[in-house]
Write an enzyme that holds these catalytic residues in place. Structure first.
Site, PDB file in Angstrom:
ATOM      1  N   TYR A 142       0.818  -1.219   0.000  1.00  0.00           N
ATOM      2  CA  TYR A 142       0.000   0.000   0.000  1.00  0.00           C
ATOM      3  C   TYR A 142       0.851   1.269   0.000  1.00  0.00           C
ATOM      4  CZ  TYR A 142      -3.958  -3.062   1.124  1.00  0.00           C
ATOM      5  OH  TYR A 142      -4.918  -4.044   1.109  1.00  0.00           O
ATOM      6  N   LYS A 192       3.848 -15.317   1.341  1.00  0.00           N
ATOM      7  CA  LYS A 192       3.862 -16.141   0.131  1.00  0.00           C
ATOM      8  C   LYS A 192       5.314 -16.340  -0.277  1.00  0.00           C
ATOM      9  CE  LYS A 192       0.796 -16.983  -2.533  1.00  0.00           C
ATOM     10  NZ  LYS A 192       0.230 -18.316  -2.829  1.00  0.00           N
ATOM     11  N   ASP A 224      -2.359 -18.076   1.401  1.00  0.00           N
ATOM     12  CA  ASP A 224      -3.568 -18.659   0.800  1.00  0.00           C
ATOM     13  C   ASP A 224      -4.004 -19.902   1.579  1.00  0.00           C
ATOM     14  OD1 ASP A 224      -1.208 -19.813  -0.108  1.00  0.00           O
ATOM     15  OD2 ASP A 224      -1.991 -20.332  -2.083  1.00  0.00           O
ATOM     16  N   ASP A 248      -4.917  -7.325   5.750  1.00  0.00           N
ATOM     17  CA  ASP A 248      -6.167  -6.624   5.443  1.00  0.00           C
ATOM     18  C   ASP A 248      -7.260  -7.653   5.154  1.00  0.00           C
ATOM     19  OD1 ASP A 248      -7.872  -4.586   4.888  1.00  0.00           O
ATOM     20  OD2 ASP A 248      -6.836  -3.873   3.082  1.00  0.00           O
ATOM     21  N   ASP A 252     -10.229  -9.270   8.091  1.00  0.00           N
ATOM     22  CA  ASP A 252     -11.668  -9.098   7.827  1.00  0.00           C
ATOM     23  C   ASP A 252     -12.376 -10.449   7.790  1.00  0.00           C
ATOM     24  OD1 ASP A 252     -11.627  -6.398   7.819  1.00  0.00           O
ATOM     25  OD2 ASP A 252     -12.431  -6.142   5.792  1.00  0.00           O
TER      26      ASP A 252
END
Ligand code: NAD
Length: 367
Positions: A142, A192, A224, A248, A252
């Site tokens: 980000y 990852k 993942d 993020d 959630d």
């Protein structure tokens, strides 16, 4: 010794309504437990814009830097949608996070037994769940450069860059291990590393930091696979530490394992201050809920649990945090519900202050 200091920023919409209930609980701690906080209150978001033409006044920023902890309600609302980006209410919150350098975002996912049926997962998968996701908040994709949309040949290309320094990974990993020491002594790091160099470095640095915490069991998972495990059997986790982007998404998803937005607290922590405790901002995950603002319908529990996190992480009052969380648990077990928690038949919802009354009564009963 001076009293612990707390800056309260109620903000907009339901922010002031839910914060009023926290103020009553703070009063209760003074009256009934002899724990007095030096509380100051100020404006943030749209409320600050209305008063000062900026979503966070410099004086408020300075106060936030000087207190032991900041507790924020929520910011934003349709009235402010037309404002220029630079003075939108959210900019106030972003400035706090940036200037306090709050690099570790703590998102607990805790399932109160009485609400286990609100989850979209089966009761036995979520009942008793208590995990903590630590998301890196100030770096990663980000913020990384280069970024932008450029022309290449006859088409446009969107670019963002995932970038982490060793020290950025080190400090957030340390936060996760410190937390694990106060909880179940397990950390699972997610990245990852199979396809990203930043993931390889992440894994190496977390492993190094882990050597300083021999009591904590460290595991690694590709993000993942971690997402899959989070919905398959979330109770296998204690603390999860991950980068800004994966955090993020994963936080959630984990939050929703447990039901309503009105129940979810959070904390953002920075570097240790002179007193050894981290700089800290506590806030509910939910927004200003303009659709129900001013109607006495808001659920104050997310804000109350954010204060419980402050008791634990900023004021070293872990037992009092447990007392407050147990009071919330009791109220829910007794069937007290705000409108967002209705599901069972024949339950009449209580108002925001009705929920506050019930929590205070449960606190009284805990003495
Ligand atoms: P929201 O979280 O405010 O509301 C989403 C839904 O959940 C609404 O139906 C609302 O009524 C309900 N809800 C939220 N909190 C509740 C509570 N405590 N009790 C009962 N019901 C609750 O999200 P939104 O509607 O997308 O955004 C509204 C405003 O809040 C926007 O201006 C947005 O920018 C802002 N926002 C602020 C923050 C923050 O301050 N950290 C976070 C998210 C959104």
């Amino acid at each position: 010794m001076s009293n612990p200091s707390l800056l309260i920023l109620p903000g907009d919409g339901i922010g002031p309504e839910v914060m009023a209930e926290v103020q009553r609980i703070i009063g209760w701690y003074g009256d009934k437990r002899g724990i007095t906080f030096d509380v100051s209150e100020d404006l943030v978001g749209g409320a600050a814009y209305d008063a000062h033409g900026t979503p966070l006044h410099d004086d408020t920023m300075a106060k936030a830097q000087s207190v032991d902890a900041v507790l924020l309600g929520a910011v934003g609302g349709p009235k402010y949608d037309v404002l220029d980006f630079s003075v939108k209410p959210e900019r106030g919150l972003l400035r706090l996070r940036k200037e306090m350098d709050l690099f570790a975002n703590l998102r607990p996912a805790q399932c109160f037994d009485a609400l286990a049926d609100f989850s979209s997962l089966k009761r036995d998968v979520v009942a008793g769940l208590d995990i903590m996701i630590v998301r890196e908040l100030t770096s990663g994709i980000y913020f990384g450069e280069p970024r932008g949309i450029i022309e290449e040949g006859n088409e446009r290309v969107g670019i963002n860059t995932q970038r982490y320094t060793e020290s950025e990974i080190d400090r957030v990993a340390r936060s996760a291990f410190e937390l694990a020491m106060k909880r179940g002594k397990k950390v699972c790091s997610m990245e990852k590393a199979n396809v990203m160099e930043s993931g390889i470095l992440w894994r190496e640095v977390v492993t190094e930091v882990g050597k300083e915490y021999p009591e904590v069991e460290l595991s690694h998972m590709y993000a993942d696979a971690g997402a899959m495990q989070l919905v398959r059997w979330p109770k296998q986790f204690d603390v999860i530490v991950t980068d800004n982007l994966f955090g993020d998404l994963l936080s959630d998803a984990a939050a929703m394992l447990t039901g309503s937005l009105g129940m979810l607290p959070s904390a953002s922590l920075g570097a240790p201050m002179d007193n050894g405790r981290p700089k800290a901002l506590y806030e509910p995950v939910h927004g200003s809920a303009p659709d129900i603002a001013g109607q006495g319908k808001a659920n104050p529990i997310a804000c109350v649990l954010s204060f419980a996190m402050a008791l634990r992480y900023s004021f070293d009052l872990g037992e009092e945090a447990e007392r407050l969380e147990a009071a919330v648990n009791k109220v829910l077990a007794d069937g007290v519900r705000t409108a967002d928690l209705l599901g069972e038949e024949g339950v009449t919802p209580v108002s925001t202050s009705g929920m506050g009354d019930a929590i205070l009564a449960a606190l009284d009963a805990s003495l």
